[in-house]
Design a protein around this motif. Sequence first.
Motif, PDB file in Angstrom:
ATOM      1  N   PRO A  30      -5.568  10.001  -0.438  1.00  0.00           N
ATOM      2  CA  PRO A  30      -4.444   8.927  -0.852  1.00  0.00           C
ATOM      3  C   PRO A  30      -4.761   7.853  -1.662  1.00  0.00           C
ATOM      4  O   PRO A  30      -5.726   7.262  -1.520  1.00  0.00           O
ATOM      5  CB  PRO A  30      -4.052   8.604   0.691  1.00  0.00           C
ATOM      6  CG  PRO A  30      -4.645   9.600   1.641  1.00  0.00           C
ATOM      7  CD  PRO A  30      -5.781   9.750   1.115  1.00  0.00           C
ATOM      8  N   ARG A  31      -4.046   7.501  -2.627  1.00  0.00           N
ATOM      9  CA  ARG A  31      -4.350   6.434  -3.340  1.00  0.00           C
ATOM     10  C   ARG A  31      -2.721   5.723  -3.845  1.00  0.00           C
ATOM     11  O   ARG A  31      -1.984   6.310  -3.734  1.00  0.00           O
ATOM     12  CB  ARG A  31      -4.995   6.795  -4.774  1.00  0.00           C
ATOM     13  CG  ARG A  31      -4.145   7.665  -5.529  1.00  0.00           C
ATOM     14  CD  ARG A  31      -4.809   8.153  -6.953  1.00  0.00           C
ATOM     15  NE  ARG A  31      -3.928   8.898  -7.725  1.00  0.00           N
ATOM     16  CZ  ARG A  31      -3.771  10.297  -7.662  1.00  0.00           C
ATOM     17  NH1 ARG A  31      -4.437  10.865  -6.859  1.00  0.00           N
ATOM     18  NH2 ARG A  31      -2.907  10.842  -8.643  1.00  0.00           N
ATOM     19  N   LYS A  32      -2.977   4.464  -4.294  1.00  0.00           N
ATOM     20  CA  LYS A  32      -1.825   3.705  -4.566  1.00  0.00           C
ATOM     21  C   LYS A  32      -1.794   3.393  -6.065  1.00  0.00           C
ATOM     22  O   LYS A  32      -2.974   2.880  -6.502  1.00  0.00           O
ATOM     23  CB  LYS A  32      -1.828   2.288  -3.790  1.00  0.00           C
ATOM     24  CG  LYS A  32      -0.731   1.465  -3.994  1.00  0.00           C
ATOM     25  CD  LYS A  32      -0.746   0.109  -3.012  1.00  0.00           C
ATOM     26  CE  LYS A  32       0.247  -0.718  -3.442  1.00  0.00           C
ATOM     27  NZ  LYS A  32       0.564  -1.905  -2.583  1.00  0.00           N
ATOM     28  N   THR A  33      -0.759   3.739  -6.833  1.00  0.00           N
ATOM     29  CA  THR A  33      -0.769   3.235  -8.147  1.00  0.00           C
ATOM     30  C   THR A  33       0.443   2.155  -8.192  1.00  0.00           C
ATOM     31  O   THR A  33       0.720   1.544  -7.224  1.00  0.00           O
ATOM     32  CB  THR A  33      -0.248   4.545  -8.845  1.00  0.00           C
ATOM     33  OG1 THR A  33       1.016   4.900  -8.357  1.00  0.00           O
ATOM     34  CG2 THR A  33      -1.011   5.788  -8.845  1.00  0.00           C
ATOM     35  N   LYS A  34       0.507   1.736  -9.380  1.00  0.00           N
ATOM     36  CA  LYS A  34       1.486   0.433  -9.513  1.00  0.00           C
ATOM     37  C   LYS A  34       2.721   0.607  -9.235  1.00  0.00           C
ATOM     38  O   LYS A  34       3.463   0.091  -8.834  1.00  0.00           O
ATOM     39  CB  LYS A  34       1.427   0.258 -11.352  1.00  0.00           C
ATOM     40  CG  LYS A  34       0.288  -0.520 -11.699  1.00  0.00           C
ATOM     41  CD  LYS A  34       0.245  -0.889 -12.918  1.00  0.00           C
ATOM     42  CE  LYS A  34      -1.174  -1.584 -13.472  1.00  0.00           C
ATOM     43  NZ  LYS A  34      -1.087  -2.130 -14.732  1.00  0.00           N
ATOM     44  N   LYS A  35       3.204   2.057  -9.412  1.00  0.00           N
ATOM     45  CA  LYS A  35       4.825   2.308  -9.121  1.00  0.00           C
ATOM     46  C   LYS A  35       4.829   3.160  -7.842  1.00  0.00           C
ATOM     47  O   LYS A  35       5.830   2.847  -7.294  1.00  0.00           O
ATOM     48  CB  LYS A  35       5.134   3.081 -10.349  1.00  0.00           C
ATOM     49  CG  LYS A  35       5.431   2.711 -11.551  1.00  0.00           C
ATOM     50  CD  LYS A  35       6.154   3.467 -12.692  1.00  0.00           C
ATOM     51  CE  LYS A  35       6.073   2.859 -14.099  1.00  0.00           C
ATOM     52  NZ  LYS A  35       6.768   3.633 -14.979  1.00  0.00           N
ATOM     53  N   PHE A  36       3.909   3.767  -7.245  1.00  0.00           N
ATOM     54  CA  PHE A  36       4.165   4.205  -5.862  1.00  0.00           C
ATOM     55  C   PHE A  36       2.901   4.896  -5.158  1.00  0.00           C
ATOM     56  O   PHE A  36       1.760   4.579  -5.860  1.00  0.00           O
ATOM     57  CB  PHE A  36       5.024   5.706  -6.117  1.00  0.00           C
ATOM     58  CG  PHE A  36       4.387   6.919  -6.703  1.00  0.00           C
ATOM     59  CD1 PHE A  36       4.639   7.212  -7.963  1.00  0.00           C
ATOM     60  CD2 PHE A  36       3.561   7.710  -5.948  1.00  0.00           C
ATOM     61  CE1 PHE A  36       4.022   8.218  -8.320  1.00  0.00           C
ATOM     62  CE2 PHE A  36       3.078   8.819  -6.346  1.00  0.00           C
ATOM     63  CZ  PHE A  36       3.226   9.035  -7.573  1.00  0.00           C
TER      64      PHE A  36
END
Length: 94
Positions: A30-36
Amino acid sequence: MLKDIIFSMVIGGSVGIISHVRKHGKIIMPRKTKKFVYLGFLEEILLCLVACLLVVIYTTPNSLVENILVSVLVGVSSDIILTRFKLLNEKNEK
Protein backbone atom coordinates in the motif's frame (compact mmCIF):
# COMPACT_ATOMS: atom_id res chain seq x y z
CA MET A 1 -21.14 -21.11 12.78
CA LEU A 2 -18.31 -18.94 14.07
CA LYS A 3 -15.81 -21.57 12.95
CA ASP A 4 -17.27 -21.48 9.43
CA ILE A 5 -17.08 -17.69 9.33
CA ILE A 6 -13.46 -17.56 10.45
CA PHE A 7 -12.50 -20.36 8.06
CA SER A 8 -14.19 -18.64 5.12
CA MET A 9 -12.43 -15.37 5.94
CA VAL A 10 -9.05 -17.13 5.94
CA ILE A 11 -9.80 -18.80 2.61
CA GLY A 12 -11.06 -15.51 1.15
CA GLY A 13 -7.91 -13.68 2.22
CA SER A 14 -5.74 -16.45 0.81
CA VAL A 15 -7.55 -16.38 -2.53
CA GLY A 16 -7.20 -12.59 -2.56
CA ILE A 17 -3.44 -12.62 -2.09
CA ILE A 18 -3.01 -15.45 -4.60
CA SER A 19 -5.03 -13.56 -7.22
CA HIS A 20 -3.00 -10.40 -6.53
CA VAL A 21 0.27 -12.23 -7.09
CA ARG A 22 -1.13 -13.92 -10.20
CA LYS A 23 -2.13 -10.56 -11.72
CA HIS A 24 0.91 -8.49 -10.81
CA GLY A 25 3.65 -11.09 -10.41
CA LYS A 26 4.60 -9.68 -7.01
CA ILE A 27 3.04 -8.21 -3.88
CA ILE A 28 2.44 -4.48 -4.26
CA MET A 29 2.53 -2.71 -0.92
CA PRO A 30 0.00 0.00 0.00
CA ARG A 31 1.12 3.56 -0.71
CA LYS A 32 -0.21 7.08 -0.46
CA THR A 33 -0.02 9.49 -3.36
CA LYS A 34 -0.98 13.16 -3.44
CA LYS A 35 -4.49 12.43 -4.68
CA PHE A 36 -5.47 9.09 -3.11
CA VAL A 37 -4.36 6.03 -1.16
CA TYR A 38 -3.58 2.91 -3.19
CA LEU A 39 -4.30 -0.17 -1.08
CA GLY A 40 -2.14 -2.57 -3.09
CA PHE A 41 -2.62 -6.19 -2.07
CA LEU A 42 -4.97 -5.20 0.76
CA GLU A 43 -7.62 -4.20 -1.79
CA GLU A 44 -7.96 -7.73 -3.15
CA ILE A 45 -7.66 -9.40 0.24
CA LEU A 46 -10.45 -7.25 1.69
CA LEU A 47 -12.70 -7.70 -1.33
CA CYS A 48 -12.39 -11.49 -1.32
CA LEU A 49 -12.67 -11.65 2.47
CA VAL A 50 -15.87 -9.61 2.63
CA ALA A 51 -17.44 -11.46 -0.30
CA CYS A 52 -16.71 -14.85 1.30
CA LEU A 53 -18.01 -13.65 4.65
CA LEU A 54 -21.30 -12.43 3.21
CA VAL A 55 -21.94 -15.54 1.12
CA VAL A 56 -21.09 -17.97 3.94
CA ILE A 57 -23.36 -16.10 6.35
CA TYR A 58 -26.14 -16.12 3.76
CA THR A 59 -25.84 -19.74 2.62
CA THR A 60 -24.71 -21.45 5.88
CA PRO A 61 -22.83 -24.44 4.41
CA ASN A 62 -23.42 -27.75 6.18
CA SER A 63 -19.95 -29.27 5.92
CA LEU A 64 -16.33 -28.25 5.75
CA VAL A 65 -16.10 -29.26 2.09
CA GLU A 66 -19.05 -27.04 1.18
CA ASN A 67 -17.47 -24.18 3.10
CA ILE A 68 -14.18 -24.59 1.22
CA LEU A 69 -15.87 -24.81 -2.19
CA VAL A 70 -18.16 -21.85 -1.60
CA SER A 71 -15.33 -19.69 -0.24
CA VAL A 72 -12.96 -20.45 -3.12
CA LEU A 73 -15.66 -19.88 -5.74
CA VAL A 74 -16.72 -16.59 -4.20
CA GLY A 75 -13.11 -15.44 -3.85
CA VAL A 76 -12.34 -16.17 -7.49
CA SER A 77 -15.58 -14.57 -8.70
CA SER A 78 -14.93 -11.41 -6.66
CA ASP A 79 -11.48 -11.22 -8.27
CA ILE A 80 -13.09 -11.50 -11.70
CA ILE A 81 -15.56 -8.73 -10.83
CA LEU A 82 -12.74 -6.46 -9.64
CA THR A 83 -10.78 -7.09 -12.85
CA ARG A 84 -13.87 -6.33 -14.94
CA PHE A 85 -14.43 -3.00 -13.14
CA LYS A 86 -10.80 -2.00 -13.75
CA LEU A 87 -11.11 -2.85 -17.44
CA LEU A 88 -14.30 -0.81 -17.75
CA ASN A 89 -12.67 2.18 -16.04
CA GLU A 90 -9.66 2.00 -18.36
CA LYS A 91 -11.95 1.79 -21.38
CA ASN A 92 -14.00 4.83 -20.23
CA GLU A 93 -10.85 6.92 -19.65
CA LYS A 94 -9.73 6.42 -23.25
